[in-house]
Design an enzyme around this catalytic site. Structure first.
Site, PDB file in Angstrom:
ATOM      1  N   MET A   1       0.910  -1.214  -0.002  1.00 50.29           N
ATOM      2  CA  MET A   1       0.191   0.055   0.095  1.00 50.29           C
ATOM      3  C   MET A   1       0.769   1.382  -0.124  1.00 50.29           C
ATOM      4  O   MET A   1       2.054   1.397   0.582  1.00 50.29           O
ATOM      5  CB  MET A   1      -0.821  -0.098   1.319  1.00 50.29           C
ATOM      6  CG  MET A   1      -1.931   0.942   1.186  1.00 50.29           C
ATOM      7  SD  MET A   1      -3.240   0.834  -0.256  1.00 50.29           S
ATOM      8  CE  MET A   1      -3.782  -0.742   0.142  1.00 50.29           C
ATOM      9  N   CYS A   2       0.491   2.258  -0.562  1.00 51.77           N
ATOM     10  CA  CYS A   2       1.355   3.398  -0.525  1.00 51.77           C
ATOM     11  C   CYS A   2       0.610   4.418  -1.421  1.00 51.77           C
ATOM     12  O   CYS A   2      -0.814   4.753  -1.710  1.00 51.77           O
ATOM     13  CB  CYS A   2       2.452   3.042  -1.612  1.00 51.77           C
ATOM     14  SG  CYS A   2       1.984   2.529  -3.386  1.00 51.77           S
ATOM     15  N   GLY A   3       1.381   5.478  -2.069  1.00 45.83           N
ATOM     16  CA  GLY A   3       0.761   6.803  -2.617  1.00 45.83           C
ATOM     17  C   GLY A   3       1.777   7.046  -3.907  1.00 45.83           C
ATOM     18  O   GLY A   3       2.906   6.661  -3.790  1.00 45.83           O
ATOM     19  N   VAL A 101       3.395   1.330  -7.857  1.00 47.48           N
ATOM     20  CA  VAL A 101       2.074   0.616  -7.584  1.00 47.48           C
ATOM     21  C   VAL A 101       1.513   1.127  -6.373  1.00 47.48           C
ATOM     22  O   VAL A 101       2.125   0.973  -5.354  1.00 47.48           O
ATOM     23  CB  VAL A 101       2.186  -1.096  -7.586  1.00 47.48           C
ATOM     24  CG1 VAL A 101       0.766  -1.850  -7.698  1.00 47.48           C
ATOM     25  CG2 VAL A 101       2.880  -1.532  -9.069  1.00 47.48           C
ATOM     26  N   ASN A 102       0.238   1.378  -6.270  1.00 52.42           N
ATOM     27  CA  ASN A 102      -0.624   1.657  -5.337  1.00 52.42           C
ATOM     28  C   ASN A 102      -1.617   0.755  -5.089  1.00 52.42           C
ATOM     29  O   ASN A 102      -2.427   0.598  -5.869  1.00 52.42           O
ATOM     30  CB  ASN A 102      -1.116   3.081  -5.444  1.00 52.42           C
ATOM     31  CG  ASN A 102      -2.067   3.446  -4.161  1.00 52.42           C
ATOM     32  OD1 ASN A 102      -1.856   3.000  -3.247  1.00 52.42           O
ATOM     33  ND2 ASN A 102      -3.088   4.444  -4.657  1.00 52.42           N
TER      34      ASN A 102
END
Length: 714
Positions: A1-3, A101-102
């Site tokens: 998970m990320c931004g 990749v989010n």
């Protein structure tokens, strides 16, 4: 998970990198190309990432192409493979394919094993997201069909993870949140037409002019630094309503149960602790019950938690003066009308927090609860609005924002949550008229006779009008119309557009007719509309348009990703696992909504209840659906009254440009008027006040230019 935040300089662009004095002097997680332009670009991208650092506080990385035309930025919330090998951007061995990749990809161990057998790709680490490059190099754009989860390198199938794009100064900008565009040359403006016809809620538009969403099940391509296009790779499908389903009830129940368990099992995998949001409703309780079964009976682990005896659950209990309590029970009312919370306080409730408490005791889970009051809700209103980047006539998003603080405070990064169950299993009361609109020819064993179906249709249509009027919504939009004829007369489209504001400045009429129902109808392409009219049962058509609108653009936004990621929490939604939803979509309408002749009522989510029966209490199995919604009556002179009174001033309203002060000047006074007179008028005033206040917050936080009539734009 990320931004993520990405910059791509388009062909023939004359963009030059500018010195931006507010940018930080250092650049995190990147080695620039050594030239001045690259350094400026890196600083610019770093400033963009800083505005969404809440999405990934654990690490930050960039990749800039040698010619400075492409820049990829990433902030990481480390969930799988906590080592530096899991950091992004990812690159292949030949340094020709690069990716950020989010999201979260499930079943990646199996996919990785298959790729190791088929290809010579050398994986750097154990991150779930690293499979993207290997899949792309082997399958091309067909790699999208292999992905299972929620992600935004393209948009996932239901829009769980957001992705926005705009063109500014000759550059294509792509990011997980619109606020990430602010350091990249974007000057926000209101998209007034989108506000008028609800395009921000029902198609690819946003509240901001020139900023678009990537649609659920779509991907965005930019070919040769020029042609930009959204293309679809997946869509929701339903069977022909005339085709008889040969399966038994037992087979369908087991089909749902096995796929639910599998979807939940895959979402327990992480290298960090995993918890569960537990409310007083059936959806989250089903997840908690199945997790408890998987952990205790099948030996599954929740993330890296070494303790497997007790599952950890989180909830928020709102004190009496807050106006609502998501973990409590509400009064039982006739199933012919939806529950109205308008004008209610907790004195209307039979008891508070008891269902969630009893569920936790029944399952033997650890149960962490945070108590809230109206003052704390008011204190979170502006921050929650800023993170959501949209309007909402309900304060439920502030409650979800507060709920997401609980796992963060306890050191959790991942939670499982129940979004998507009502959409796919027929849980919303507003679906009932459309279920009754036509007979269910796919399921002859349906106990609902044709005569009773017609009688109940009239009854539920009238109940829907009464309900929307009671909660301050427009109940006059439910008659015949072109949009409804385009969608086989489903009334869900009317319910979705029940909250329409009448506060706009007169000059906005220059945009012509703006019909949100028509926006919904036009959002479905011609192929889908043909199926809605000729092939799909009206219940399925209703589920389709709701999922493409409210689910993607409100529920998964302000009740999902934005309020969760604001606190660096990854929420996983097993009810939106596409292996599960594709199976459920193929079931007859009458196993989703079941008529009970004995009580003359309807049981929503019938097949889910049956599939979940071994894992939940009898109380929950029999409990009716209640919406997660905040009331529209709050104390005069209380924290929310003072907050809205301070925000909705003449100066603030006039700075918006598209709102007429004379139409909103009395909203706050009306909304907090004491006494029981004109409850519907007060409810509507409260919802209007919430929305106008949200626009003002966004205007100030984003620095949005005042809207002006089209002829005044230079």
């Amino acid at each position: 998970m990320c931004g993520i935040s990405c910059i791509l300089t388009l062909e023939h662009s004359s963009h030059t990198l500018k010195e931006r004095g507010h940018l930080p002097p250092g650049v995190n997680g990147v080695s620039v190309n050594g030239d001045e332009a690259s350094t400026k670009l890196a600083k610019e991208l770093d400033a963009s990432l800083e505005l969404i650092v809440h999405r990934g506080p654990d690490s930050r990385g960039q990749w800039i192409s040698p010619d400075n035309r492409v820049a990829l930025g990433h902030v990481r919330l480390a969930i799988n493979d906590l080592s530096p090998d899991g950091a992004q951007p990812f690159h292949d061995a030949s340094d020709t394919v690069h990716a950020v990749v989010n999201g979260e990809l499930y079943d990646h161990e199996r996919i990785r094993s298959e790729l190791l057998e088929k290809t010579d790709y050398k994986f750097k680490g154990r991150s779930d997201c690293e499979i993207v490059i290997a899949l792309y190099k082997y399958y091309g754009l067909n790699f999208l069909h292999k992905l299972r989860g929620e992600f935004a390198l393209v948009l996932d199938r239901y829009g769980i993870k957001p992705l926005f794009w705009t063109i500014q100064e000759g550059r294509l900008l792509v990011a997980a949140e619109a606020k990430a565009f602010l350091p990249l040359g974007w000057r926000p403006e209101w998209d007034v037409k989108s506000l008028l016809d609800a395009g921000w809620n029902h198609d690819e538009r946003t509240l901001f002019k020139g900023v678009s969403k990537v649609r659920p099940g779509h991907y965005l391509t930019c070919q040769s630094f020029g042609h930009i296009e959204q293309r679809q790779y997946w869509d929701i499908e339903y069977p022909d309503k005339r085709t008889l389903d040969p399966r038994s009830e037992a087979e369908m129940i087991e089909g749902v149960r096995s796929r639910m368990l599998d979807a939940i099992r895959l979402r327990l995998r992480a290298d960090v602790p995993v918890g569960v949001y537990l409310s007083g409703g059936i959806d989250s309780s089903v997840i908690a019950g199945m997790i408890t079964h998987l952990v205790k009976e099948r030996g599954e682990r929740m993330g890296n938690d070494k303790e497997t005896e007790r599952v950890c659950c989180f909830s928020v209990a709102f004190d009496e003066d807050s106006g609502f309590d998501e973990s409590s029970e509400f009064p039982t009312r006739s199933r012919s009308r939806a529950l109205s919370l308008s004008g209610s306080k907790l004195s209307e409730m039979l008891y508070t927090t008891e269902i969630a408490n009893r569920t936790a005791d029944f399952l033997g889970v650890k149960y962490y609860k945070k108590h809230m009051n109206e003052s704390e809700l008011a204190a979170r209103f502006e921050d929650a609005t800023y993170h959501c980047e949209i309007q909402n006539p309900d304060l439920n998003y502030v409650g979800k924002y507060a709920l997401s603080e609980v796992p963060e405070e306890l050191g959790f990064k991942v939670v499982l949550t129940g979004e998507g169950a009502d959409e796919n299993f027929g849980g919303y009361p507003l679906y009932l008229p459309d279920y009754l609109r036509e007979p269910d020819l796919a399921w002859p064993a349906n106990p609902l006779s044709e005569a009773m179906r017609k009688k109940q249709l009239v009854k539920t249509e009238e109940a829907a009008k009464q309900y929307y009027a009671s909660v301050g919504a427009d109940a006059s939009n439910r008659g015949p119309s072109i949009p409804r004829r385009m969608l086989n007369d489903i009334s869900t489209v009317s319910s979705m557009t029940a909250f329409q504001l009448t506060v706009f400045a007169d000059w906005t009429q220059s945009y012509g007719s703006c019909d949100p129902q028509l926006t919904i109808a036009n959002n479905a392409d011609g192929r889908v509309r043909a199926k809605i009219v000729n092939q799909w049962h009206p219940l399925h058509s209703a589920q389709y348009v709701w999922s493409k609108g409210h689910l993607a653009n409100i529920f998964l936004t302000c009740l999902g990703d934005r309020t969760e990621m604001a606190h660096s929490i990854e929420a996983r939604t097993p009810f939106l696992d596409h292996h599960l939803t594709e199976y459920v979509n193929g079931l007859p309408p009458s196993v989703k909504i079941r008529y009970d002749p004995g009580s003359d009522t309807f049981v929503e989510k019938w097949v889910l209840r049956e599939a979940s029966k071994p894992f939940i209490t009898k109380e929950l199995y029999e409990r009716k659906k209640h919406p997660y919604s905040a009331p529209t009556t709050y104390p005069h002179g209380g924290p929310l009254h003072k907050l809205l009174d301070g925000l909705i001033t003449r100066a603030n309203v006039e700075d918006l440009g598209f709102v007429a002060w004379e139409k909103v000047s009395g909203l706050v006074s009306k909304a907090f008027e004491e006494g029981d007179a004109d409850l519907q008028g007060k409810a509507m005033a409260m919802r209007f006040a919430f929305t106008v206040a949200q626009w003002i917050v966004l205007s100030k936080r984003f620095g949005i230019a005042k809207a002006v009539p089209p002829e005044m734009v230079c």
